[in-house]
Write a protein that holds these residues in place. Sequence first.
Motif, PDB file in Angstrom:
ATOM      1  N   GLY A  61     -57.678  10.812 -24.085  1.00 21.15           N
ATOM      2  CA  GLY A  61     -57.924   9.256 -24.799  1.00 21.15           C
ATOM      3  C   GLY A  61     -57.365   8.205 -24.036  1.00 21.15           C
ATOM      4  O   GLY A  61     -57.396   7.141 -24.622  1.00 21.15           O
ATOM      5  N   CYS A  62     -56.770   8.324 -23.006  1.00 23.17           N
ATOM      6  CA  CYS A  62     -56.165   7.246 -22.124  1.00 23.17           C
ATOM      7  C   CYS A  62     -57.276   6.386 -21.693  1.00 23.17           C
ATOM      8  O   CYS A  62     -58.337   6.824 -21.252  1.00 23.17           O
ATOM      9  CB  CYS A  62     -55.283   7.739 -21.080  1.00 23.17           C
ATOM     10  N   GLU A  63     -56.998   5.171 -21.818  1.00 19.37           N
ATOM     11  CA  GLU A  63     -58.211   4.266 -21.125  1.00 19.37           C
ATOM     12  C   GLU A  63     -57.972   3.364 -20.066  1.00 19.37           C
ATOM     13  O   GLU A  63     -56.676   2.888 -20.030  1.00 19.37           O
ATOM     14  CB  GLU A  63     -58.765   3.493 -22.660  1.00 19.37           C
ATOM     15  N   VAL A  64     -58.884   3.227 -19.258  1.00 27.96           N
ATOM     16  CA  VAL A  64     -58.673   2.105 -18.120  1.00 27.96           C
ATOM     17  C   VAL A  64     -59.703   1.435 -18.145  1.00 27.96           C
ATOM     18  O   VAL A  64     -60.843   1.902 -18.208  1.00 27.96           O
ATOM     19  CB  VAL A  64     -58.634   3.180 -16.714  1.00 27.96           C
ATOM     20  N   ASP A  65     -59.740   0.084 -18.044  1.00 27.78           N
ATOM     21  CA  ASP A  65     -60.559  -0.989 -17.897  1.00 27.78           C
ATOM     22  C   ASP A  65     -60.665  -1.370 -16.398  1.00 27.78           C
ATOM     23  O   ASP A  65     -59.784  -1.900 -15.710  1.00 27.78           O
ATOM     24  CB  ASP A  65     -60.124  -2.206 -18.771  1.00 27.78           C
ATOM     25  N   LEU A  66     -61.954  -1.047 -15.938  1.00 27.38           N
ATOM     26  CA  LEU A  66     -62.104  -1.200 -14.573  1.00 27.38           C
ATOM     27  C   LEU A  66     -62.598  -2.751 -14.219  1.00 27.38           C
ATOM     28  O   LEU A  66     -63.719  -3.076 -14.831  1.00 27.38           O
ATOM     29  CB  LEU A  66     -63.050  -0.267 -14.139  1.00 27.38           C
ATOM     30  N   HIS A  67     -61.913  -3.641 -13.500  1.00 30.80           N
ATOM     31  CA  HIS A  67     -62.578  -4.995 -13.003  1.00 30.80           C
ATOM     32  C   HIS A  67     -62.962  -5.054 -11.786  1.00 30.80           C
ATOM     33  O   HIS A  67     -62.212  -4.503 -10.670  1.00 30.80           O
ATOM     34  CB  HIS A  67     -61.275  -5.945 -13.430  1.00 30.80           C
ATOM     35  N   GLN A  68     -63.772  -6.004 -11.433  1.00 24.63           N
ATOM     36  CA  GLN A  68     -64.288  -6.271 -10.163  1.00 24.63           C
ATOM     37  C   GLN A  68     -64.016  -7.770  -9.661  1.00 24.63           C
ATOM     38  O   GLN A  68     -63.918  -8.058  -8.572  1.00 24.63           O
ATOM     39  CB  GLN A  68     -65.651  -5.796  -9.836  1.00 24.63           C
TER      40      GLN A  68
END
Length: 384
Positions: free
Chosen positions: A187-194
């Motif tokens: 359930g850990c979340e990573v928000d990936l940005h460019q």
Amino acid sequence: MSIYNIVMSMGQRLTGVFPTRKQELLLRAALLPGDKALSAWRDWQRQVNLDHIDLGSYRLLPLLYRNLERLEVKDSLMDRYRGIYRQTWYKNQILFYHLAPLLKTFKQKGIMTMILKGGALILLYYKDHGLRPMDDFDVLVEPDQASAAIDLMTKLQWRPKRRPLGAMANQYSAVMHDFGGFVNAVGCEVDLHQYLLSECCYLHADDQFWAASVPLTLNNVLTSALSDTDQLFHVCVHGLKWHAFPSLRWVADAMTIINAPQVRIDWGRLLIMAQERDLVLPIKDGFFYMQEKLEAPIPAAVLDSLRRLPIAPAERKAYRARLEQRPGQALWLYYQRYSKLDSRSGPFRKFIGFIGFLQYVWGIKWWWQVPYYLLSKAVRRLIQ
């Protein structure tokens, strides 16, 4: 005149933009030294019920705890504050633990990363995993490595919360600020940005930020973070937008950066970046708010420069739209971004393309669901 000064002169507040009066007391209690903090804390205690405070205030309680502890406060509520601090420390440790292997794999595959927002702020400025709550990690990669990063995360069993819609992902990804959250098995979340800023999604938009970035070690894995100046710029631009509830975190983050030992802000660079990106107004409003309400040590010359900087009508319109986020304004902002992809089509084809763009941005399965989704957003916005 800035939006903040207009709002204050009218004796009103734009919902979700600046802290409420009670929240200002909490900010002062958590961030100011000595008697100023104690006086604000006592006033805040008299006006609130700790069992019914808003989420933004609740997330500031670890920082309040540390400041009151530093001031040797003896109060029955200190045990409760300490419990919230420890819970925050525990949750953040889990997030850091699960992010480190992902960053290590990115590095091994030659994908450069930069940690944004909470993760970098904790390591560089707060210096304590318990002081700054986080819901997820924000990781920036360069646009030409975004596709490889997504493929790698998928192979490592990080599942996208908003599933890419086939070929649409490739069609619209060039102007996407981020690709949404990716969640692992626990359930850990990573928000990936460019791109660093949703207002600046174009080729080479972030070259300056990458060039000025500083090394950052996270659980023995080497990555990078924004420089002090760029951190402050990012916090203010990202924070001065509409939120469902009044935002406090940007104020605490910005003040923590400014007051951190050994921090050196290049004020001239910051003002130039704001002008180049048509983002003077969030910097202006943020700086004047912090100086007036929290005695932020911002040089008078910087404030004078902000007063004098010319603001184009288009910048004012875009800033107002980001602050208020009414449905029509949100659509206008999305259209401004979409138009960079499709500048030659006729009106009908451009309209169909824009519907497809909204379908992708909002993660909707079928194009005909877009009007219903927009209507639901409008209704939710009206009742908040």
